[in-house]
Design a protein around this motif. Structure first.
Motif, PDB file in Angstrom:
ATOM      1  N   CYS A  87      74.837  64.485  82.788  1.00  0.00           N
ATOM      2  CA  CYS A  87      75.426  65.251  83.890  1.00  0.00           C
ATOM      3  C   CYS A  87      76.937  64.976  84.024  1.00  0.00           C
ATOM      4  CB  CYS A  87      74.701  64.912  85.188  1.00  0.00           C
ATOM      5  SG  CYS A  87      74.757  63.160  85.549  1.00  0.00           S
ATOM      6  N   ILE A  89      78.905  64.130  86.874  1.00  0.00           N
ATOM      7  CA  ILE A  89      79.501  63.211  87.857  1.00  0.00           C
ATOM      8  C   ILE A  89      79.911  61.845  87.271  1.00  0.00           C
ATOM      9  CG2 ILE A  89      77.236  62.545  88.829  1.00  0.00           C
ATOM     10  CD1 ILE A  89      78.614  62.191  91.532  1.00  0.00           C
ATOM     11  N   ILE A 113      69.597  55.141  92.015  1.00  0.00           N
ATOM     12  CA  ILE A 113      68.971  56.457  92.138  1.00  0.00           C
ATOM     13  C   ILE A 113      68.593  57.061  90.795  1.00  0.00           C
ATOM     14  CG2 ILE A 113      70.151  56.902  94.318  1.00  0.00           C
ATOM     15  CD1 ILE A 113      71.696  59.117  92.857  1.00  0.00           C
ATOM     16  N   CYS A 114      69.221  56.626  89.732  1.00  0.00           N
ATOM     17  CA  CYS A 114      68.844  57.155  88.412  1.00  0.00           C
ATOM     18  C   CYS A 114      69.449  56.249  87.352  1.00  0.00           C
ATOM     19  CB  CYS A 114      69.351  58.584  88.236  1.00  0.00           C
ATOM     20  SG  CYS A 114      71.119  58.651  87.929  1.00  0.00           S
ATOM     21  N   ILE A 117      73.509  56.429  86.928  1.00  0.00           N
ATOM     22  CA  ILE A 117      74.308  55.641  87.876  1.00  0.00           C
ATOM     23  C   ILE A 117      74.050  54.152  87.673  1.00  0.00           C
ATOM     24  CG2 ILE A 117      74.512  55.085  90.349  1.00  0.00           C
ATOM     25  CD1 ILE A 117      74.788  57.981  90.905  1.00  0.00           C
ATOM     26  N   CYS A 255      73.215  64.493  94.650  1.00  0.00           N
ATOM     27  CA  CYS A 255      74.127  63.547  93.974  1.00  0.00           C
ATOM     28  C   CYS A 255      75.384  64.303  93.562  1.00  0.00           C
ATOM     29  CB  CYS A 255      73.412  62.897  92.802  1.00  0.00           C
ATOM     30  SG  CYS A 255      74.471  61.791  91.869  1.00  0.00           S
ATOM     31  N   CYS A 344      70.235  66.651  85.516  1.00  0.00           N
ATOM     32  CA  CYS A 344      69.935  65.659  86.558  1.00  0.00           C
ATOM     33  C   CYS A 344      68.444  65.340  86.524  1.00  0.00           C
ATOM     34  CB  CYS A 344      70.350  66.184  87.926  1.00  0.00           C
ATOM     35  SG  CYS A 344      69.887  65.044  89.242  1.00  0.00           S
TER      36      CYS A 344
END
Ligand code: SF4
Ligand code: SF4
Lengths: 395, 430
Positions: A87, A89, A113-114, A117, A255, A344
């Motif tokens: 992704c 970000i 969260i994943c 990250i 996110c 995501c």
């Protein structure tokens, strides 16, 4: 691409407030944060979506600063860190880190969260070895004596790291006061969400969104004043009257955030967004955090028992999609827009279960993906327009 | 050449045993419902095999089913089935392969139907997708689910709080769930016996993997390595079968060292070791043989890999410990490779390059797996900077054949080997 609201062409106080917020968000170099540091002598810590306990940072005199990517800034170095199938970000966040935009931050917190990250937390350690880096390993077990105890230790570890980075030690009194301030802020946010559910024409999502984003940068006290002002101004806008738009819930953008232009496109395509999951940190809990008793315990307890269903949170005993269906029903929404960032994992792995639940409940839905730097909205505009039309036709 | 034949025959013994064990396990699974045996679906990283076996429960591992489907050429069809149902093209193909396999009748690699789970044991170690995967499976099966959340080693160490959190969950959730499902009481002594056998097998596995420090390496620690880890990563940790298999394998490998032999490869035996590589990332399963040939054709041997550590890192000295049964199970879960932070992964890879005297680090970045892949480009640069050996980067996928471009990968590998040659000519690498 200009992201300036059309409303800024007028000079009304509301338009001015919105354009100020937009400017704040566009200022990726965080000059207001730098100014706050100079003014107060405090430290500032960045955090990634979705949730961190900002109350704890605030209680230690730290300014929590939400970093939600960098929109459509040109990525010069960030792409060298990520394959095309990851992704957007993390690459824009790295870009900000490497181009000096985040220099005024004394550290970063990466919530669990994943995997992207999570891994970014380790990359950050290697890239910025002198800064505080904390991976906030929020529990996926929600029993007080297991997940709760573990989470409490995690918060204590974070608190100790903040002290090492120059923050004040944590006291119960200060934390209780911070909880009170964030509760006040949360109540205002919830009130705005309630108003938008009732009268979405009064609170366009493109405006509410930038107001919430401003809350990721400003101190909570200032942001609460801004929320009051915004509420007052939108209530005074007499020329905002209901239109024949479809009421929809937008989900999946917890996110990486869609470009502001995309939100406006959806609204212009005939959708009233009556609920969403943007900037979720501002309303992660359904109620106030308890202001009674041990404040650290209250933070932990709220996390275990009062958080919204999120794809990043194990469903445990609950039923998948139940909360989304309830939100649709309680908001009077007529459909759901599944709007997830490309690649995501949490959003896209969740989607088949959520779409199944809304289908079972007879709720129409449509799905599309975006990237924070998406510049073309034509296809999405057509899709959302057709969806809104079909809802209106059958309702 | 009699010695070569003898060695090949010896190798075949352990390979035959391994094949029999794995096939036997799938047969056992197929018959489990008839025999009244219980089955638990769980994952490879952070698996609690000894605990399950102490309750006489059969583990079923969805990742293994997916990779087997990939190797048997079925994954494309399964993935298509899942995508038709609305699963995104962007997400992990193991998940989609598993969902598609269920739709197609849940037929296992031996052609027999796999049993439904009596319990879903979600051991959440090293990958966020596991959590979503079990939420998806929960919708498919009418059975209880129990979650074991294993925290991430974000600061590069296992703290007392992490260990306690995992042990507490085992005591208060996992074990009661197994007791309820089987109607049996937890027998810690039985668990200890199993763990003691695990440690023996782990000693032998480490000896096998570390044999690659020899020149030539007697094993390929990636393509061959995936066969070696099969039993211990799946249903056999703690069994006599595993002890016997690893003992036999170790003896065979030690014999190869004594004879100065290179690894067994699909076409026989590698005659000349031209390049020694460390590999990061999982292999591609849909073209496994073709992929392996691209290395052996060039005389490249993988001397260390991280993929062989996803189901447990043993080369740092960790062993399951009968004297600390639940604690050591917790440490096992916490220590799996993808549960290590990025600096620890860089340390490990740089250590491998040095300890195994490798000519380079090659990353096979798979589209499916953010847990492995996010950050690999940085890992590559860091390891290059620290060790001075050249890094190579190829991209593929685990079980989605659409993402395995043979020509592209072959080209990249050829350029990479040329780069190693150039560095050698400059005296940079060995
Ligand atoms: S957009 Fe999704 S996959 Fe990417 S960092 Fe955020 S949660 Fe993770
Ligand atoms: S994302 Fe990676 S570790 Fe997770 S299930 Fe998929 S292949 Fe396995």
């Amino acid at each position: 691409m200009s992201t300036t609201l059309e409303a800024t062409k007028d000079t009304s106080p509301l338009a001015k407030l919105i354009s100020d917020c937009e400017e704040l968000i566009r200022d990726t170099s965080l000059s207001t944060v730098q100014a706050w540091k100079e003014r107060t002598g405090g430290i500032a810590i960045g955090f990634m979506p979705t949730y961190i306990p900002r109350e704890l940072l605030h209680a230690q005199g730290v300014l929590p600063v939400g970093i939600m990517g960098a929109g459509d800034i040109e990525i010069i170095r960030g792409d060298a860190y990520y394959q095309s199938y990851i992704c957007h970000i993390p690459r824009s966040t790295i870009e900000l880190g490497l181009n000096g935009s985040l220099d005024c931050l004394d550290g970063m917190v990466f919530p669990a969260i994943c995997d992207v990250i999570r891994n970014l937390s380790g990359m950050w350690k290697m890239m910025f070895p002198t800064k505080l880096v904390h991976y906030l390993d929020v529990p996926q077990d929600f029993h007080a004596e297991m997940g709760g105890e573990f989470y409490r230790h995690d918060l204590e570890a974070l608190s100790a790291k903040l002290v090492e980075a120059g923050a004040k030690p944590l006291t119960s009194e200060a934390l209780a006061e911070s909880i009170r301030l964030y509760n006040e802020n949360g109540r205002r946010v919830r009130a705005l969400y309630d108003l938008r559910r009732r009268e979405p024409w009064r609170v366009p999502t493109a405006e509410l969104y930038v107001i919430l984003r401003a809350g990721l940068i400003l101190p909570v006290e200032e942001h609460s004043i801004m929320l009051d002002r915004f509420l007052e101004l939108v209530q005074a806008e007499d020329d905002r009257t209901p239109m024949d738009q479809a009421r929809v819930i937008l989900t999946g953008s917890f996110c990486e955030q869609p470009p502001l232009g995309l939100i406006k496109t959806l609204e212009r395509a005939g959708c009233y967004i009556v609920d969403d999951d943007f900037v979720q940190v501002s309303r992660w809990f359904k109620h106030d955090i308890s202001e009674e008793g041990d404040p650290l315990g209250a933070l932990v307890d709220a996390f275990l028992t009062d958080a919204f269903a999120s794809p990043t949170r194990y469903i445990d005993e609950d039923e998948k999609g139940r909360e989304l269906v309830e939100r649709v029903q309680s908001s009077g929404a007529e459909g759901v827009l599944f709007c997830a960032p490309s690649f995501c994992d949490p959003a896209l792995l969740d989607q088949p279960m959520e779409t199944a639940a809304v289908t079972r409940a007879g709720i129409p839905w449509t799905a599309f993906k975006f990237s924070e730097d998406t510049g073309q909205f034509q296809v999405i505009r057509e899709q959302a327009g057709t969806f809104a039309d079909s809802i209106k036709l059958w309702s | 050449m009699s010695t070569t034949e003898e060695t090949s025959a010896a190798k075949d013994q352990s390979q035959d045993r391994q094949k029999r064990m794995i096939a036997g396990h799938f047969d056992k699974l197929a018959e489990s419902e008839e025999r009244g045996e219980k089955c638990v679906y769980t994952y490879v990283p952070g698996n609690l095999t000894e605990l399950l076996l102490s309750f006489d429960v059969n583990p079923v591992l969805p990742e293994i089913n997916a990779l087997q489907s990939g190797m048997r050429g079925l994954s494309k069809e399964y993935i298509t089935l899942a995508e038709k149902e609305g699963h995104s093209e962007d997400v992990c193909t193991y998940v989609k392969c598993d969902i598609g396999m269920k739709r197609a009748g849940n037929i296992g690699p031996t052609g027999k139907r796999l049993p439904n789970p009596n319990l879903l044991l979600l051991s959440y170690t090293g990958c966020f997708t596991f959590l979503k995967w079990f939420e998806l499976l929960r919708e498919e099966y009418d059975c209880p689910v129990t979650m074991l959340h294993v925290p991430y080693q974000a600061d590069g160490k296992i703290t007392d709080e992490m260990r306690k959190y995992v042990v507490d969950q085992m005591k208060k959730k996992t074990i009661p769930a197994l007791e309820k499902m089987t109607g049996k009481k937890f027998d810690i002594d039985r668990l200890r016996e199993l763990l003691a056998r695990s440690a023996k097998a782990e000693d032998d596995l480490v000896a096998v993997l570390e044999s690659a420090k020899n020149k030539p390496s007697p094993i390929d620690a990636y393509f061959g390595g995936v066969y070696y880890i099969g039993p211990i990563f799946t249903a056999f940790r703690g069994t006599e079968d595993a002890v016997a298999y690893y003992r036999e394998l170790r003896e065979e490998v030690e014999e190869r060292v004594r004879l100065g032999k290179g690894p067994i490869i699909p076409s026989g035996e590698l005659k000349e070791e031209k390049y020694r590589l460390v590999v990061e990332g999982p292999p591609n399963w849909t073209s496994f043989r073709k992929f392996w040939d691209m290395f052996t054709d060039e005389g490249a041997v993988v001397v260390a890999s991280t993929y062989t550590k996803v189901g447990g890192v043993y080369d740092d000295g960790f062993r399951h410990d009968p004297d600390r049964p639940l604690e050591s199970l917790a440490e096992y879960c916490l220590g799996c490779y993808t549960n290590l932070n990025l600096p620890a992964r860089v340390d490990k890879l740089a250590g491998y390059v040095k300890d195994y005297e490798a000519d380079g680090l090659l990353i096979n970045s798979v589209k499916s797996c953010n847990s492995f892949s996010a950050g690999q480009l940085m890992i590559l640069r860091e390891v290059e900077n620290r060790t001075g050996v050249p890094g190579g980067f190829i991209e593929s996928d685990l079980v989605d054949p659409r993402y395995f471009s043979a020509a592209n990968i072959k080209n990249r590998l050829e350029s990479y080997f040329q780069m190693i040659e150039q560095k050698r000519a400059q005296g940079v690498t060995r």
